[in-house]
Design an enzyme around this catalytic site. Structure first.
Site, PDB file in Angstrom:
ATOM      1  N   ARG A  96      -0.858  -4.635   3.752  1.00  0.00           N
ATOM      2  CA  ARG A  96      -1.199  -3.885   4.914  1.00  0.00           C
ATOM      3  C   ARG A  96      -0.375  -2.712   5.240  1.00  0.00           C
ATOM      4  O   ARG A  96      -0.214  -2.726   6.445  1.00  0.00           O
ATOM      5  CB  ARG A  96      -2.283  -5.241   6.171  1.00  0.00           C
ATOM      6  CG  ARG A  96      -0.842  -6.255   6.227  1.00  0.00           C
ATOM      7  CD  ARG A  96      -0.933  -6.444   7.614  1.00  0.00           C
ATOM      8  NE  ARG A  96       0.195  -7.378   8.144  1.00  0.00           N
ATOM      9  CZ  ARG A  96       0.005  -7.841   9.275  1.00  0.00           C
ATOM     10  NH1 ARG A  96      -0.922  -7.758  10.282  1.00  0.00           N
ATOM     11  NH2 ARG A  96       1.487  -9.240   9.676  1.00  0.00           N
ATOM     12  N   ASP A 263       9.463 -12.840  -1.098  1.00  0.00           N
ATOM     13  CA  ASP A 263       8.496 -11.447  -0.788  1.00  0.00           C
ATOM     14  C   ASP A 263       8.755 -11.077   0.275  1.00  0.00           C
ATOM     15  O   ASP A 263       8.572  -9.959   0.782  1.00  0.00           O
ATOM     16  CB  ASP A 263       6.981 -12.144  -0.585  1.00  0.00           C
ATOM     17  CG  ASP A 263       6.618 -12.318   0.545  1.00  0.00           C
ATOM     18  OD1 ASP A 263       7.383 -13.626   0.616  1.00  0.00           O
ATOM     19  OD2 ASP A 263       5.900 -11.867   1.230  1.00  0.00           O
TER      20      ASP A 263
END
Length: 464
Positions: A96, A263
């Site tokens: 996103r 991440d």
């Protein structure tokens, strides 16, 4: 399109383009029904030559994401993998968000403008690629507070409300939507290296190591030994040093990130991506931020352990290029570095000059005991005892050898310290949600920036 001549201090540098074929996917931003400017960080914009944009130009670049002059022609959704709560996930990537632009700041550092809530990408999986307005407000509050407390953090650059209604399971829905732009010193994650290692893309790994060493320079001779001059070992040492410092800065700030997955680990050591974060109401090692962290993996007191574990995952990935010995040697530096940085940052927040010896460690231990026994909030503790004032008993004894930092900022004479506990976050959000009243947010940001002024220049982030 903005005329580059109207931005004399703007220095575009899309350095990532030579890596883009294997590092990212070109994407298009969402076409939002509205673009209402809610926040522009002119303080940050001044450092990268974008403060001269008028509001219309700002929305064009950070609401509709028209390319900035001489920069990336299209946004890039970055590819990476990662351990999420120590379970490996190979289906990650910018789901996103995307990299919008790269540019140099007034210190000639390469910085990224990245997004959150800018629409779907090939990595969105089942997500809608959007961000709630509340999530954007929470992020600006987190970054402003952390910056004031000396944490090396991304900066919230822009918030644009987008006019969509979003449904979320963890907050009342429908809720308002926004797109956020952050200014960061890179977006290369530990998970970026993990992906290349799993795919056995050795040439790309070598190129990425070279990119990081060239674009995010740091100390090159951290230790001597076999293989210490290998590029991958140099990078490993830099990342260990940076993340040890980041862990220390979280602890001194009394901050719980909540989701310290690989991440979410930037190899620059810069904190970013704020979801379920919290600041401590009292000194409690078991305090967690995320309601879904059932085991307390990322509890306050376990954050140094989490960042050390993440460094180990980088070492495993870099074994693609480098023998184990120098990577392990780098990893073993984490604990001593963390203790050193913790003491240095603790003294900075307390307003005393570090001694550089065991007395600093004893001072930290004494302060922690006082915090635990008194139950006082960390923000109040540091405010009350700034410069060693109001200390008694063992705290006064521990502070006796220390020189007070000169500091006459009026903030230290105020009765109440600034804090950012969850109740205040909700109190700032409520008038926005109910009356579209942004005044409490603007007021809080102004007060938090005074906190930063009062503390003065923080210790230089490790490796920078």
């Amino acid at each position: 399109m903005t005329d580059p001549e109207s931005l004399p201090d703007y220095r575009p540098d899309p350095a990532i383009l030579p890596l883009a074929d294997w590092l990212a996917d070109p994407v298009s931003p969402a076409d939002f029904p509205e673009t209402i400017l809610r926040f522009r960080n002119d303080r940050a914009a001044r450092t990268v030559g974008l403060v001269g944009l008028d509001d219309g130009q700002w929305v064009a670049h950070f609401g509709r994401f028209d390319p900035l002059p001489e920069n990336l022609p299209r946004p890039l959704a970055l590819r990476y993998h990662g351990h999420q709560f120590r379970v490996y996930n190979h289906e990650l990537g910018d789901g996103r968000g995307f990299l919008h632009a790269q540019l140099r700041d007034d210190r000639q550092r390469l910085l990224d403008l990245g997004t959150k809530g800018s629409g779907q990408t090939p990595w969105s999986r089942q997500g809608d690629g959007r961000l709630t307005l509340k999530g954007a407000v929470r992020e600006v509050l987190a970054t402003e507070m952390l910056e004031a407390l000396g944490v090396y953090t991304s900066r919230t650059f822009s918030i644009v409300e987008t006019g969509e209604e979003l449904w979320r399971g963890d907050e009342p829905s429908p809720t308002r939507s926004a797109v956020l732009t952050r200014l960061s010193h890179g977006h290369i994650r530990i998970g970026t290296f993990q992906r290349l290692a799993l795919l056995e893309e050795r040439a790309a790994m070598e190129q990425l190591v070279e990119y990081c060493l060239a674009r995010f320079p740091g100390p090159e001779n951290a230790f001597d030994g076999p293989g210490a001059d290998h590029p991958a070992a140099i990078l490993m040492n830099q990342v260990v040093e940076r993340l040890a410092d980041l862990a220390a800065s979280y602890m001194v700030a009394g901050f719980v990130h909540g989701v310290l997955n690989t991440d979410n680990m930037n190899v620059t050591g810069e904190s970013f991506d704020y979801g379920p974060w919290r600041f401590l109401p009292r000194w409690d090692a078991s305090f967690t931020a995320a309601y879904f962290d059932h085991s307390g993996l990322y509890a306050f007191g376990r954050q140094p352990e989490a960042l050390h574990w993440n460094c180990a995952q980088l070492a495993i990935a870099l074994r693609t290029l480098c023998p184990s010995e120098p990577l392990v040697a780098a990893l073993e530096r984490f604990g001593p570095l963390y203790e050193r940085f913790l003491a240095k940052r603790w003294c900075w927040r307390l307003g005393v000059e570090p001694r550089g010896d065991d007395r600093d460690t004893r001072l930290v231990a004494t302060c922690e005991r006082v915090l635990q026994e008194s139950g006082v909030a960390p923000d109040r503790f540091f405010h009350t005892h700034r410069g060693g004032r109001n200390a008694s008993g063992e705290l006064a004894e521990a502070l006796r050898p220390y020189t007070v930092t000169e500091d006459d900022h009026p903030y230290w004479r105020e009765a109440e310290p600034q804090s950012m506990l969850i109740d205040e976050v909700e109190a700032i959000w409520t008038p926005i949600a109910e009356d579209d009243d942004w005044t409490p947010l603007w007021s809080k940001i102004e007060r938090l920036r005074r906190v930063g002024e009062a503390h003065g220049t923080p210790p230089t982030p490790a490796g920078h």
